[in-house]
Design a protein around this motif. Sequence first.
Motif, short mmCIF file in Angstrom:
data_model
loop_
_atom_site.label_atom_id
_atom_site.label_comp_id
_atom_site.label_asym_id
_atom_site.label_seq_id
_atom_site.Cartn_x
_atom_site.Cartn_y
_atom_site.Cartn_z
N UNK A 1 33.35 52.78 85.03
CA UNK A 1 32.02 52.95 85.88
C UNK A 1 31.04 51.85 85.92
N UNK A 2 29.97 51.76 86.57
CA UNK A 2 29.22 51.01 86.61
C UNK A 2 28.50 50.72 85.38
N UNK A 3 28.10 51.83 84.76
CA UNK A 3 27.46 51.83 83.16
C UNK A 3 28.53 51.22 82.48
N UNK B 1 35.77 40.39 92.50
CA UNK B 1 34.93 41.78 92.37
C UNK B 1 35.65 42.92 93.11
N UNK B 2 36.38 42.36 93.89
CA UNK B 2 36.80 43.61 95.07
C UNK B 2 38.27 43.60 95.45
N UNK B 3 38.80 44.36 95.67
CA UNK B 3 40.21 44.37 96.08
C UNK B 3 41.01 45.59 95.68
N UNK C 1 38.33 53.97 94.89
CA UNK C 1 38.24 54.57 93.62
C UNK C 1 36.56 54.85 93.20
N UNK C 2 35.91 53.85 93.26
CA UNK C 2 34.40 54.07 92.88
C UNK C 2 33.96 55.38 93.87
N UNK C 3 34.16 55.54 95.18
CA UNK C 3 33.67 56.62 95.76
C UNK C 3 34.58 58.03 95.46
N UNK C 4 35.85 57.91 95.47
CA UNK C 4 36.70 59.05 95.27
C UNK C 4 36.76 59.49 94.01
N UNK C 5 36.93 58.72 93.01
CA UNK C 5 37.13 59.28 91.63
C UNK C 5 35.89 59.28 90.63
N UNK C 6 35.11 58.25 91.01
CA UNK C 6 33.92 57.92 90.10
C UNK C 6 32.54 58.77 90.58
N UNK D 1 30.09 52.11 96.19
CA UNK D 1 30.67 50.96 95.73
C UNK D 1 29.78 49.63 96.14
N UNK D 2 28.89 49.86 97.17
CA UNK D 2 27.83 48.92 97.65
C UNK D 2 26.79 48.64 96.50
N UNK D 3 26.48 49.78 95.87
CA UNK D 3 25.33 49.76 94.87
C UNK D 3 25.80 48.92 93.71
N UNK D 4 27.22 49.09 93.41
CA UNK D 4 27.87 48.59 92.39
C UNK D 4 27.72 46.88 92.55
#
Length: 119
Positions: A63-65, A84-86, A92-97, A101-104
């Motif tokens: 997670x971001x935290x 950072x990305x790929x 995963x950021x959207x679906x599972x967490x 993802x843009x805020x991340x």
Amino acid sequence: MAEKTENRKPNNNNNNNDTSRAQPAPNGNGAENKERAPATRKIGITETCFRDAHQSIMATRLKNEDMLPIAEAVDEVGYHSVEMWGGATFDSAMRFLGEDPWERMREIRKRLKKTKMQM
């Protein structure tokens, strides 16, 4: 009628014994390359912890935290860039967490003041 045979020299175009273009063996101290090498070469290193380690080791559940506290320390190392990305990081950021993802990206960018971010 008998064929006439000629004494021909073998074609040595592919002969590895051709010494006309041979170069002296390097002596191992780098002196033979000084004329060709640039005065200085900088090698950039890309850190992949926010993408690959996140994806491979943590099964994309970081997670971001979990990432934000270390971002400033990563920035101080002096990396050329941070990947950072790929792969499944966005999904995963959207679906599972349940995270944006843009805020991340925005939050990590705030902390990586000296280091480029890349995909």
